[in-house]
Design an enzyme around this catalytic site. Structure first.
Site, mmCIF file in Angstrom:
data_model
loop_
_atom_site.group_PDB
_atom_site.id
_atom_site.type_symbol
_atom_site.label_atom_id
_atom_site.label_comp_id
_atom_site.label_asym_id
_atom_site.label_seq_id
_atom_site.Cartn_x
_atom_site.Cartn_y
_atom_site.Cartn_z
ATOM 1 N N GLN A 1 0.706 -1.259 -0.330
ATOM 2 C CA GLN A 1 -0.498 -0.699 -0.181
ATOM 3 C C GLN A 1 0.599 1.407 -0.079
ATOM 4 O OE1 GLN A 1 -2.011 0.575 3.269
ATOM 5 N NE2 GLN A 1 -3.623 1.969 3.241
ATOM 6 N N GLY A 2 0.959 1.867 -1.018
ATOM 7 C CA GLY A 2 1.859 3.454 -1.062
ATOM 8 C C GLY A 2 0.841 4.282 -1.108
ATOM 9 N N TYR A 3 0.326 4.829 0.057
ATOM 10 C CA TYR A 3 0.040 5.894 0.646
ATOM 11 C C TYR A 3 0.816 6.907 1.202
ATOM 12 C CZ TYR A 3 -4.952 3.422 0.004
ATOM 13 O OH TYR A 3 -5.647 2.827 -0.929
ATOM 14 N N SER A 4 1.390 7.051 2.183
ATOM 15 C CA SER A 4 2.375 7.771 2.937
ATOM 16 C C SER A 4 3.438 8.039 2.215
ATOM 17 C CB SER A 4 2.263 7.547 4.615
ATOM 18 O OG SER A 4 1.085 6.356 4.791
ATOM 19 N N GLU B 1 -11.513 -0.279 5.836
ATOM 20 C CA GLU B 1 -10.076 -0.506 6.930
ATOM 21 C C GLU B 1 -10.272 0.006 8.563
ATOM 22 O OE1 GLU B 1 -6.960 1.706 5.449
ATOM 23 O OE2 GLU B 1 -5.579 0.333 7.172
ATOM 24 N N SER C 1 -4.229 7.747 13.113
ATOM 25 C CA SER C 1 -3.556 7.301 14.344
ATOM 26 C C SER C 1 -4.795 7.719 14.747
ATOM 27 C CB SER C 1 -2.743 8.656 14.658
ATOM 28 O OG SER C 1 -3.591 9.809 14.931
ATOM 29 N N ASN C 2 -4.543 7.028 16.420
ATOM 30 C CA ASN C 2 -5.779 7.761 17.291
ATOM 31 C C ASN C 2 -6.337 8.924 17.798
ATOM 32 O OD1 ASN C 2 -5.754 4.623 17.104
ATOM 33 N ND2 ASN C 2 -5.927 4.421 19.150
HETATM 34 C C1 LIG Z 1 4.160 0.072 11.333
HETATM 35 C C2 LIG Z 1 3.295 1.070 10.446
HETATM 36 C C3 LIG Z 1 2.676 0.220 8.995
HETATM 37 C C4 LIG Z 1 2.517 1.260 7.755
HETATM 38 N N1 LIG Z 1 2.018 0.401 6.736
HETATM 39 C C5 LIG Z 1 2.073 1.503 5.658
HETATM 40 C C6 LIG Z 1 1.576 1.476 4.763
HETATM 41 O O1 LIG Z 1 1.380 -0.304 4.353
HETATM 42 N N2 LIG Z 1 1.484 1.719 3.364
HETATM 43 C C7 LIG Z 1 1.005 3.273 3.649
HETATM 44 O O2 LIG Z 1 0.448 4.344 3.409
HETATM 45 N N3 LIG Z 1 1.264 3.961 5.151
HETATM 46 C C8 LIG Z 1 1.518 2.924 5.890
HETATM 47 N N4 LIG Z 1 2.144 3.398 7.458
HETATM 48 C C9 LIG Z 1 1.957 4.803 7.672
HETATM 49 C C10 LIG Z 1 0.633 5.648 8.612
HETATM 50 O O3 LIG Z 1 -0.377 5.233 7.568
HETATM 51 C C11 LIG Z 1 1.132 6.885 8.961
HETATM 52 O O4 LIG Z 1 2.239 6.235 9.774
HETATM 53 C C12 LIG Z 1 0.256 7.453 9.740
HETATM 54 O O5 LIG Z 1 -0.618 7.822 8.609
HETATM 55 C C13 LIG Z 1 0.150 8.597 10.764
HETATM 56 O O6 LIG Z 1 1.560 9.317 10.078
HETATM 57 P P1 LIG Z 1 2.945 9.823 10.409
HETATM 58 O O7 LIG Z 1 3.624 8.526 10.852
HETATM 59 O O8 LIG Z 1 3.621 10.701 9.900
HETATM 60 O O9 LIG Z 1 2.151 10.625 11.466
HETATM 61 P P2 LIG Z 1 2.432 12.238 11.269
HETATM 62 O O10 LIG Z 1 1.097 12.621 11.364
HETATM 63 O O11 LIG Z 1 3.444 12.984 11.198
HETATM 64 O O12 LIG Z 1 1.727 12.793 13.284
HETATM 65 C C14 LIG Z 1 2.385 12.041 14.620
HETATM 66 C C15 LIG Z 1 1.616 12.795 15.811
HETATM 67 O O13 LIG Z 1 0.313 13.607 15.671
HETATM 68 C C16 LIG Z 1 -0.548 12.974 15.443
HETATM 69 N N5 LIG Z 1 -1.432 13.938 14.773
HETATM 70 C C17 LIG Z 1 -0.948 14.217 13.706
HETATM 71 N N6 LIG Z 1 -2.199 15.011 12.857
HETATM 72 C C18 LIG Z 1 -2.453 15.610 14.255
HETATM 73 C C19 LIG Z 1 -3.922 15.788 14.471
HETATM 74 N N7 LIG Z 1 -4.412 17.521 13.321
HETATM 75 N N8 LIG Z 1 -4.563 16.252 15.156
HETATM 76 C C20 LIG Z 1 -4.171 15.704 16.783
HETATM 77 N N9 LIG Z 1 -3.109 15.164 16.526
HETATM 78 C C21 LIG Z 1 -2.436 14.606 15.316
HETATM 79 C C22 LIG Z 1 -0.251 12.629 15.232
HETATM 80 O O14 LIG Z 1 -1.362 11.186 15.938
HETATM 81 C C23 LIG Z 1 0.751 11.369 15.877
HETATM 82 O O15 LIG Z 1 0.337 11.181 16.963
HETATM 83 C C24 LIG Z 1 2.224 2.744 8.202
HETATM 84 C C25 LIG Z 1 3.139 2.877 10.013
HETATM 85 C C26 LIG Z 1 3.259 1.838 10.701
HETATM 86 C C27 LIG Z 1 3.032 2.602 12.017
#
Ligand SMILES: Cc1cc2nc3c(=O)[nH]c(=O)nc-3n(C[C@H](O)[C@H](O)[C@H](O)COP(=O)(O)OP(=O)(O)OC[C@H]3O[C@@H](n4cnc5c(N)ncnc54)[C@H](O)[C@@H]3O)c2cc1C
Lengths: 369, 383
Positions: B123-126, B242, B366-367
């Site tokens: 899955q290539g989203y992030s 999901e 995220s939660n």
């Molecule tokens: C083990 C693992 C597997 C993954 N697999 C995939 C995958 O296969 N494909 C893919 O595309 N992605 C994948 N991801 C990525 C995942 O979707 C992202 O980690 C997620 O969307 C959060 O983005 P970030 O890590 O950049 O954190 P950030 O967005 O930078 O967030 C950092 C912190 O800030 C908080 N935060 C951010 N915005 C807000 C807000 N507006 N209000 C309050 N709090 C906020 C977050 O909750 C978090 O605690 C994976 C991640 C993990 C950890």
């Protein structure tokens, strides 16, 4: 007593911090983990040169005589850079036992000078895997049996072993290379290891015997427990700083994530948690320096460890959450703090364990009054 | 073809349980890491032969066509038996999207290959700058003859190093007035010179996610799913699916089972404090299942789920984390030890469970983001 002298403690903190920062901070811990999972003997020498290991040993026995409060200052600095060297092990346990039982023994000086490291083995594993009563015996100069959860087993030159002698407990010394000794390493989350020792007729030198051994062990464990709490406080403090920096700079939705109120409140809660833990542990260490009743010292140590583990767990786990996915990588520094916190929390009893001990002790004291 | 939905729940559960009990390879039970396909290939073949690879897909596409209630049972038994989900991103994520938005030709081509694992998906989203703020993604795709040419970077791509294909969100119209517009949903092969995959080590030392770099990578125009520049709303539709999946009780139930056998072996049940904590965790799991069933019923009645489904994920992931924390507590002095811990004749990898639970509150939205959704969309709190 010097331990109450805030200026001395401040200077001690400064010099310890400078020493560790110059050596590479937490980056050094990562390098050592990747290389071997051990510690750096040059660093042991430097720490010894700064008087670190002898900090709580009386001046008459070659130490600085500064008390646990000073030991705690050093332990906090060790925690900040998650240094793998056996600082709390040596100050609290090895020297904690020797200075109480055998201040005359040549190993005292060697430990203080950093020429040797001794790990301490007293617990045993039962058949179910949990801690059990001790059965390891010392007869005719030889050890037979097993010991478990020995911190620093991999890098130490020898072991201080508490065993069952002919008439009560004995403290004996055995070399790491002694015949009939095998060490099984259990890898820990931070890359260090715990040793499971097995002795079969292993030659060992008796250092002390009788109830004094049990008393000294109780005291040494109290010291080490409180110092481990201080190490966790330092660790938590640095983990919090790293996280605070991160949430100020990481941007999502065109703003630093630290501008979201929920993140701000989380950060404040962690900060309060940290400050409470630091105040508790520092107070406990100062009180332990003035307290002579072993049971009360043990209760104080439990208070410190219970609080420090609670804080460290919460802070390091929330730190990962606030970092998002980068927090879950090995590359980012914060994960090292989570892993080290896991290991330090499990060592000498976690928060739940120490809350139970604390309450038992408190009720026992209450009943005695 | 069996009509599973016509069976009673008890009958169906028995059938599923039996299959996992007898057919699943013992050495793969409760795997502490995410396996590469090769490791679980023989199991996948069995599942495929049985027609059980895609329990949620309609039968006409080779799925089991399970209704929500049966699906719940299926996943429960899968988790309880420690049966690995396998490399299921194709089945769980891209398949449903193709079924819903794909052309007949796309369905005919891709769906059987997903089922057989001839294609393995990631899955290539992030992206580095697009995590919670996914709409901020910058990876570009531009037309060049019959192809799209892709440039940019994805990150955190789970198991990309063991995938043959990637489904991705890309920016196809950089001039759209809103970030959410101008995003498209593309399928692309990984095995080509313009795609470079680098693994990222997790804090537990596993390599389960990756960075994926695109440097003039190509994919045929026909690999666009749905309309051009309409990828965002499609991906969001998938996300709500999901979320119910991520909010299902499986992981927490499985961890609870492991906690119980571990703690019994270690004698922790003699301790009244531990008993209370265990009971709390067990009830948290059981009561979550009741809430889950409410949403599952909604699906069964053919209703679409609202934003309130987010509460499932919040509850169960945090509960999962508490359970694994309790495992560490029960491990006492072994609480920092890597690898399986022996209790009697079972092995429980306490730290692996702990590590697995950590990112569940980060990925899949995220939660914190889920709470934002609930407070706005469900509680109607003002901005
Ligand atoms: C083990 C693992 C597997 C993954 N697999 C995939 C995958 O296969 N494909 C893919 O595309 N992605 C994948 N991801 C990525 C995942 O979707 C992202 O980690 C997620 O969307 C959060 O983005 P970030 O890590 O950049 O954190 P950030 O967005 O930078 O967030 C950092 C912190 O800030 C908080 N935060 C951010 N915005 C807000 C807000 N507006 N209000 C309050 N709090 C906020 C977050 O909750 C978090 O605690 C994976 C991640 C993990 C950890």
């Amino acid at each position: 007593m010097l331990s109450s002298d805030q200026e001395d403690l401040r200077l001690l903190r400064e010099s310890a911090r400078t020493l560790f920062e110059r050596a590479g901070g937490s980056g050094r811990a990562r390098k050592l983990r990747d290389a071997s999972g051990g510690w750096d003997s040059d660093m042991i020498g430097e720490l010894a040169g700064a008087g670190v290991f002898g900090v709580t040993v009386p001046e008459a026995n070659g130490g600085l005589g500064m008390g646990l409060a000073a030991g705690g200052v050093i332990a906090e600095e060790v925690g900040r850079v998650i240094a793998p060297e056996p600082v709390v092990l040596t100050i609290g346990l090895s020297l904690g036992l020797l200075r109480r039982l055998r201040p005359d023994h040549p190993k005292m000086e060697q430990l203080i000078n950093g020429e040797t490291n001794l790990a301490v083995a007293w617990q045993e594993r039962g058949p179910g895997g949990a801690p059990a009563d001790a059965t390891c015996r010392y007869v005719d100069g030889k050890l037979t049996g097993n010991k478990a959860w020995v911190v620093g087993a991999a890098g130490s030159h020898g072991f201080l072993v508490v065993a069952e002698g002919g008439a009560g407990p004995v403290l004996v010394l055995t070399e790491a290379t002694a015949a009939g000794l095998s060490v099984d390493k259990r890898v820990q989350a931070d890359g260090s290891s715990l040793g499971e020792l097995s002795f079969s007729g292993t030659p060992a030198e008796q250092l002390a015997e009788g109830s004094a051994v049990q008393d000294a062990l109780t005291e040494a464990i109290s010291d080490a427990t409180a110092l481990a709490a201080a190490e966790l406080v330092g660790l938590s403090q640095r983990a919090f700083e790293i996280t605070l920096d991160y949430i100020k700079t990481r941007e999502q939705f065109d703003k630093p994530i630290g501008s979201f109120q929920v993140i701000q409140h989380r950060a404040v809660d962690l900060n309060v948690m940290l400050e409470v833990a630091q105040a508790c542990v520092r107070e406990v260490l100062a009180q332990m320096d003035c307290e002579t009743v072993p049971k009360i010292r043990a209760r104080l140590a439990s208070r410190a460890k219970a609080r420090a583990v609670t804080a460290a767990k919460k802070i390091t786990r929330d730190a990962i959450q606030l970092h998002g996915a980068v927090g879950y990588t090995d590359e980012f520094e914060i994960g090292l703090y989570l892993n080290r916190a896991l290991v330090l929390s499990a060592w000498l009893g976690d928060d739940a364990y120490h809350r139970r001990i604390w309450l038992d002790a408190r009720e026992e004291e209450g009943a005695a009054q | 073809m069996t009509d599973w939905n016509a069976m009673s729940d008890a009958e169906f559960r028995k059938e599923v349980h039996q299959f996992f009990e007898t057919e699943y390879p013992e050495e793969l039970r409760h795997l502490p890491h995410r396996p590469k396909f090769a490791e679980i290939e023989h199991w996948h073949r069995k599942l495929h032969a049985k027609g059980w690879v895609a329990p949620a897909w309609p039968a006409e596409y080779g799925g089991m066509g399970l209704n929500a209630a049966k699906l719940l049972i299926f996943y429960e038994e899968q988790q309880r038996g420690g049966v690995n989900r396998g490399r299921d991103m194709g089945v769980q994520m891209v398949g449903p999207l193709i079924i819903k938005f794909g052309t007949q030709k796309q369905k005919d081509y891709w769906l059987p290959r997903i089922l057989s694992c001839e294609d393995i998906w990631c899955q290539g989203y992030s992206e580095p700058g697009a995590g919670s703020d996914l709409a901020n993604l910058r990876t570009r795709a531009e037309f060049d003859g019959d192809d799209f040419v892709i440039n940019g970077q994805k990150i955190w791509t789970t198991m990309a190093h063991d995938a043959t294909h990637i489904f991705m969100l890309v920016r196809t119209d950089p001039n759209a007035p809103k970030k959410q517009q101008g995003i498209s949903f593309l399928l692309a092969p990984m095995d080509q010179p313009g795609v470079d995959v680098r693994t990222i080590t997790t804090l537990s030392g596993e390599t389960e996610f990756c960075e994926v770099f695109f440097d003039n990578a190509r994919t045929p125009r026909e690999n666009l799913v749905g309309e051009l520049n309409k990828g965002w709303s499609m991906a969001k539709a998938l996300l709500s699916f999901e979320r119910i999946f991520i909010g299902s009780p499986g992981l927490a139930q499985n961890a609870l089972g492991q906690l119980e056998s571990f703690a019994r072996g270690r004698g922790a049940f003699d301790d009244p404090v531990f008993r209370d904590r265990f009971a709390q965790a067990a009830l948290d799991v059981e009561d979550h299942a009741a809430l889950y069933a409410r949403f599952a019923d909604q699906l069964r009645r053919g209703e679409t789920l609202g934003a309130d489904v987010s509460m499932l994920k919040i509850w169960v992931t945090e509960c999962f984390q508490r359970i694994t924390e309790l495992m560490i507590e029960a491990a006492g002095p072994d609480g920092g030890t890597v690898g399986p811990l022996q209790v009697g004749n079972v092995n429980v990898d306490v730290l692996a469970s702990f590590y697995k639970a950590r990112p569940t509150t980060i990925y899949g939205g995220s939660n914190e983001i889920q709470r934002n959704i609930l407070s706005k969309a469900v509680l109607g709190l003002p901005d």
